[in-house]
Write a protein that holds these residues in place. Sequence first.
Motif, PDB file in Angstrom:
ATOM      1  N   GLY A 155      23.747  -9.738  21.215  1.00 58.71           N
ATOM      2  CA  GLY A 155      24.881  -8.866  21.383  1.00 58.71           C
ATOM      3  C   GLY A 155      25.256  -8.164  20.113  1.00 58.71           C
ATOM      4  O   GLY A 155      24.895  -8.573  19.018  1.00 58.71           O
ATOM      5  N   GLY A 156      25.997  -7.108  20.220  1.00 61.86           N
ATOM      6  CA  GLY A 156      26.368  -6.296  19.078  1.00 61.86           C
ATOM      7  C   GLY A 156      27.693  -6.718  18.500  1.00 61.86           C
ATOM      8  O   GLY A 156      28.168  -7.814  18.685  1.00 61.86           O
ATOM      9  N   THR A 157      28.368  -5.798  17.781  1.00 60.20           N
ATOM     10  CA  THR A 157      29.610  -6.127  17.108  1.00 60.20           C
ATOM     11  C   THR A 157      30.731  -5.165  17.458  1.00 60.20           C
ATOM     12  O   THR A 157      31.762  -5.158  16.823  1.00 60.20           O
ATOM     13  CB  THR A 157      29.382  -6.116  15.586  1.00 60.20           C
ATOM     14  N   VAL A 158      30.531  -4.334  18.480  1.00 62.41           N
ATOM     15  CA  VAL A 158      31.567  -3.377  18.859  1.00 62.41           C
ATOM     16  C   VAL A 158      32.698  -4.113  19.561  1.00 62.41           C
ATOM     17  O   VAL A 158      32.487  -4.856  20.510  1.00 62.41           O
ATOM     18  CB  VAL A 158      30.981  -2.292  19.788  1.00 62.41           C
ATOM     19  N   ASP A 159      33.969  -3.906  19.104  1.00 60.04           N
ATOM     20  CA  ASP A 159      35.106  -4.580  19.705  1.00 60.04           C
ATOM     21  C   ASP A 159      35.247  -4.168  21.164  1.00 60.04           C
ATOM     22  O   ASP A 159      35.134  -2.992  21.517  1.00 60.04           O
ATOM     23  CB  ASP A 159      36.392  -4.217  18.954  1.00 60.04           C
ATOM     24  N   GLY A 160      35.550  -5.156  22.002  1.00 60.03           N
ATOM     25  CA  GLY A 160      35.827  -4.876  23.388  1.00 60.03           C
ATOM     26  C   GLY A 160      34.632  -4.418  24.200  1.00 60.03           C
ATOM     27  O   GLY A 160      34.803  -3.864  25.276  1.00 60.03           O
ATOM     28  N   GLY A 174      19.461 -16.043  29.443  1.00 59.94           N
ATOM     29  CA  GLY A 174      20.589 -16.197  28.540  1.00 59.94           C
ATOM     30  C   GLY A 174      21.472 -14.963  28.570  1.00 59.94           C
ATOM     31  O   GLY A 174      21.197 -13.989  29.273  1.00 59.94           O
ATOM     32  N   ASN A 175      22.539 -15.006  27.793  1.00 61.37           N
ATOM     33  CA  ASN A 175      23.476 -13.886  27.769  1.00 61.37           C
ATOM     34  C   ASN A 175      24.137 -13.793  26.409  1.00 61.37           C
ATOM     35  O   ASN A 175      24.347 -14.805  25.733  1.00 61.37           O
ATOM     36  CB  ASN A 175      24.544 -14.059  28.857  1.00 61.37           C
ATOM     37  N   GLY A 176      24.462 -12.560  26.004  1.00 63.04           N
ATOM     38  CA  GLY A 176      25.054 -12.343  24.699  1.00 63.04           C
ATOM     39  C   GLY A 176      26.569 -12.325  24.735  1.00 63.04           C
ATOM     40  O   GLY A 176      27.193 -12.130  25.775  1.00 63.04           O
ATOM     41  N   GLY A 177      27.158 -12.535  23.570  1.00 64.38           N
ATOM     42  CA  GLY A 177      28.599 -12.382  23.415  1.00 64.38           C
ATOM     43  C   GLY A 177      29.393 -13.665  23.474  1.00 64.38           C
ATOM     44  O   GLY A 177      30.589 -13.661  23.174  1.00 64.38           O
ATOM     45  N   TYR A 178      28.789 -14.769  23.844  1.00 66.13           N
ATOM     46  CA  TYR A 178      29.528 -16.025  23.940  1.00 66.13           C
ATOM     47  C   TYR A 178      28.561 -17.200  23.816  1.00 66.13           C
ATOM     48  O   TYR A 178      27.351 -17.053  23.973  1.00 66.13           O
ATOM     49  CB  TYR A 178      30.295 -16.121  25.255  1.00 66.13           C
ATOM     50  N   ASP A 179      29.115 -18.367  23.537  1.00 66.56           N
ATOM     51  CA  ASP A 179      28.374 -19.628  23.532  1.00 66.56           C
ATOM     52  C   ASP A 179      29.024 -20.575  24.521  1.00 66.56           C
ATOM     53  O   ASP A 179      30.246 -20.766  24.510  1.00 66.56           O
ATOM     54  CB  ASP A 179      28.389 -20.283  22.143  1.00 66.56           C
ATOM     55  N   GLU A 214      40.828  -8.662  28.139  1.00 71.83           N
ATOM     56  CA  GLU A 214      39.680  -8.786  27.256  1.00 71.83           C
ATOM     57  C   GLU A 214      39.747 -10.084  26.465  1.00 71.83           C
ATOM     58  O   GLU A 214      40.834 -10.600  26.169  1.00 71.83           O
ATOM     59  CB  GLU A 214      39.607  -7.587  26.310  1.00 71.83           C
ATOM     60  N   LEU A 215      38.591 -10.597  26.120  1.00 75.74           N
ATOM     61  CA  LEU A 215      38.488 -11.836  25.358  1.00 75.74           C
ATOM     62  C   LEU A 215      38.313 -11.508  23.891  1.00 75.74           C
ATOM     63  O   LEU A 215      37.529 -10.619  23.523  1.00 75.74           O
ATOM     64  CB  LEU A 215      37.305 -12.665  25.868  1.00 75.74           C
ATOM     65  N   ASP A 216      39.014 -12.229  23.032  1.00 73.66           N
ATOM     66  CA  ASP A 216      38.944 -11.985  21.598  1.00 73.66           C
ATOM     67  C   ASP A 216      37.838 -12.811  20.963  1.00 73.66           C
ATOM     68  O   ASP A 216      37.521 -13.921  21.421  1.00 73.66           O
ATOM     69  CB  ASP A 216      40.279 -12.346  20.927  1.00 73.66           C
TER      70      ASP A 216
END
Length: 469
Positions: free
Chosen positions: A24-29, A45-50, A119-121
Motif C-alpha cells: 500500500g501507499g502513503t496517501v491519506d484517506g 493478502g491486502n494492503g493498508g492494515y495488519d 475513515e480509519l486513521d
Amino acid sequence: MRTLSLRLLVAAATFTALAACSGGGTVDGAPGGSGVRDPYFPKAGNGGYDVGHYDLTLDYDPDAEHLAGTAVITARAIRDLSAFNLDLKGLDVEKVQVEGRDARFNRAGQELTVRPADELDDGETFRVTVRYSGEPETITDPDGSEEGWLPTADGAVGLGEPTGSMAWFPGSHHPSDKAAYDVAVTVPEGFGVVSNGELRDEWTRGGRTTSTWHTAEPMSSHVVTVAVGDWETGRSTTDDGLPVYTAVDPEQADASRKVLKRLPEIMGWAQEKFGPYPFSSTGAIVDRAEDAGYALETQNRPYFPGAPDAVLLVHELAHQWYGNSVSPKTWRDMWLNEGFATYAEWLWQEDHGGDTARQTFEALYDGTYYDDEAANESVWAFPPADPPDAAHISDAPVYQRGAMVLHRIRETVGDKAFRELLRGWSAAHRHGNADTGDFTAYVEKSAPDEDFTEIWEDWLRGDGRPESR
C-alpha cells in the motif's frame, strides 16, 4: 465461554508480536491495496492494515455442505484508510460492520472491498465483522491440486496452502500477515471438529455440538484448518510436558497407532536439532486416504490423508519450525519451508539407521534416487529459489534441491556450526517471516570466514545440475 471484551483484549495484546508488512501507499484517506503483490499470487493478502486476531464462528451442515459464518477481524491500520479489502472467494456476504456500524461493501473476484462509515486513521485498531454463508468452494491450484473447503466421506476439511483459506473465511490471506485465532465450530451431534491450537470447550445442545479452539501464537492463514468428521481422539503429553492432541478417522486407527506413539520421540529429537518448540501444543490429524491428495503442515497438528510413516511425520513436524514459525515473506521463498523439512527427513534417517545425508545427496546428484529417470531429471528443472511460476512452487527442486543447498552449507561449515545454524535460524525469525536474502545473509554472518558464492550462484540460484558437488 469467552466474552467479546476478553477476546478484544487478547487481540489487542497480540499486535506487538504479530504482523509483518502489508502493501500500500502513503496517501491519506486512500483505499488499502487489493493484494501485497506476491510474485506468484499478487492478489493474496491486502494492503493498508495488519491483522492481529481472527474470531471465527462457523456453523456447518455436512449433508447440505452449507457453511454459515461470522468473522470478527481485529486489525490495525498502517496508514489512513478510506476503504480496505479482504480476501474471500465465493460465499454470500450478508452484512459487514466496522466498529459496530454498518459498512458499504462490494465484491470483485476474491476481493471483498469494505468502505467504513468513518475513515480509519493510521495506527488505529479497528474491528470488522463479516456475516456470510453458502456452499464453500474447492479451489484448484495452478499445479492442479485441490484446497479450500474439501468435502470428505464423513464431513469436510479446510486446507489452505497457498490461498485456500479464503474459501471459508474472509481475511488477509498471505503468509506475511499472521494473527492469533479463536475458532468456534457448530456441527450436528455425532460429528467432531478438530482445529489448531488448544480445545477450550465443547458442548452439545439441541442436537448440535460446538467446539471452541484457541491459537495464541501467530499463525498464517494457509496453515489454519478445520476438520469435521468422525474422530478417535487422544490426549497425552511429551516427556517435557507439551500437550499432544491427535484425531484419527476410525478407519485409520490401527494403521496410525504405531507411528503416532512415536510422536513424543520425534518431538524430542526435533527440539534437539531445531531448538525449542515454537508452539503450545502438538499432535496430528489423520483422515481417510481418499479425503485429500496431500499432507499439510497445519499449525500445531499436521494433517495426513491416511496413516503417515515416521519420515512423513518428521517432515510435517519440522515445518512447525520452518514454515509455520519462520514463515516465508512471499511464495517465492517456499524452498525455505520445504528444503528445511526435506533435510529434516535426511537427518532423521541418518540418525536412525538409514542412509546418511551425504548418501541421499549423492543419489540425487547421480540420478539414482528415484526409480524413474524423469523424476530424477526433474530435480534440476529450475533453481530452488526461483520457481518459474505458481504452478511449480511445490515441485521437486523446491524440496530436494532445496535440501541439497542445506547439505552443501553443512559440508562447508561443519556439523557443529551447522547444528547451531539450524537452531539459530529458527530462533532469529521465530513467529516471523523471512526470505531468501535474509537466509543467505544469516548464513554468511554465522560463518564470516567461509565463501558461499558457489553455493548461492550454482546450487541456490543456478540453472541445471552444478558441475561440482
